[in-house]
Scaffold this motif. Structure first.
Motif, short mmCIF file in Angstrom:
data_model
loop_
_atom_site.label_atom_id
_atom_site.label_comp_id
_atom_site.label_asym_id
_atom_site.label_seq_id
_atom_site.Cartn_x
_atom_site.Cartn_y
_atom_site.Cartn_z
N ALA A 1 48.90 51.52 38.36
CA ALA A 1 48.36 49.84 38.48
C ALA A 1 49.45 49.38 39.23
O ALA A 1 49.60 48.79 40.20
N GLU A 2 51.11 49.65 38.13
CA GLU A 2 52.39 48.77 39.16
C GLU A 2 52.74 49.69 40.47
O GLU A 2 53.00 49.00 41.25
N ARG B 1 50.52 48.38 42.80
CA ARG B 1 50.62 46.66 42.98
C ARG B 1 51.63 46.39 44.13
O ARG B 1 52.33 45.72 44.98
N ALA C 1 44.43 53.70 34.67
CA ALA C 1 44.78 52.60 35.18
C ALA C 1 43.59 51.54 33.63
O ALA C 1 42.39 52.50 33.42
N GLU D 1 41.11 46.60 32.37
CA GLU D 1 41.50 44.38 32.55
C GLU D 1 42.68 45.00 33.61
O GLU D 1 42.62 44.64 34.76
N GLU D 2 44.29 46.05 33.82
CA GLU D 2 44.59 46.38 34.95
C GLU D 2 43.97 46.79 36.27
O GLU D 2 43.77 46.29 37.17
N GLU E 1 42.29 43.12 37.61
CA GLU E 1 43.70 42.61 37.85
C GLU E 1 43.69 42.72 39.84
O GLU E 1 44.12 42.33 40.59
#
Length: 173
Positions: free
Chosen positions: A124-125, A128, A144, A147-148, A151
């Motif tokens: 996820a990081e 993004r 992930a 929730e990730e 998002e």
């Protein structure tokens, strides 16, 4: 283990419960430990169900399948567990069309993984950072949480689950 189909008094969809014995079910019901996964109600009971009779292995009739020549190399192993939410399959081999579809999905996934980097739990990081231009864009895969993933989608970052679970090379038998 005994598997019971359970029903909610509020009309929610049926669900399964696994118990050590019939007495274990009764004890959990009386203690209020059973609840509907859809609405949380403790008003659940055994639902009518067909008996689950297992056949002996020597009673299964062999199923002949037409010989086919694959156009692409398919993986040797398919996942043992059905996809979550899928309809149950009766004992016996899968229909040839289902086997062909699973082979195509596995081949597609293997091809995607060949051309992407494993970001592991930083998926996820990293996704993004690429989306916002902080890192050079590249195909990645990794883990992930739900929730990730939500998002990321809300931020306009396209993600999708892989059809089959991955086993890291250092975790494989």
């Amino acid at each position: 283990m005994i598997v019971y189909d359970l029903a909610c008094a509020h009309g929610c969809p049926r669900f399964e419960g696994w118990f050590r014995s019939s007495d274990d079910f009764d004890r959990q019901l009386v203690a209020g430990l059973l609840c509907c996964p859809a609405c949380g109600s403790a008003s659940v009971s055994k639902a009518l169900q067909a008996p689950r009779l297992a056949r002996k292995g020597n009673q299964l009739q062999p199923v002949s399948t037409p010989a086919t020549t694959p156009t692409t190399s398919a993986p040797e192993k398919l996942p043992a567990a059905p996809v979550s939410g899928a309809a149950p399959v009766a004992s016996g081999p899968l229909p040839a069309q289902a086997v062909e579809m699973l082979h195509k999905l596995a081949t597609m996934q293997a091809e995607i993984l060949k051309h992407s980097r494993d970001a592991g739990p930083r998926f996820a990081e990293d996704a993004r950072a690429m989306h916002y231009g902080e890192k050079e864009a590249a195909p990645i895969h990794g883990q992930a949480t739900i929730e990730e993933a939500r998002e990321l989608i809300e931020e306009g970052i396209e993600v999708m689950p892989l059809p089959f679970p991955l086993i890291a090379p250092d975790k494989a038998n």
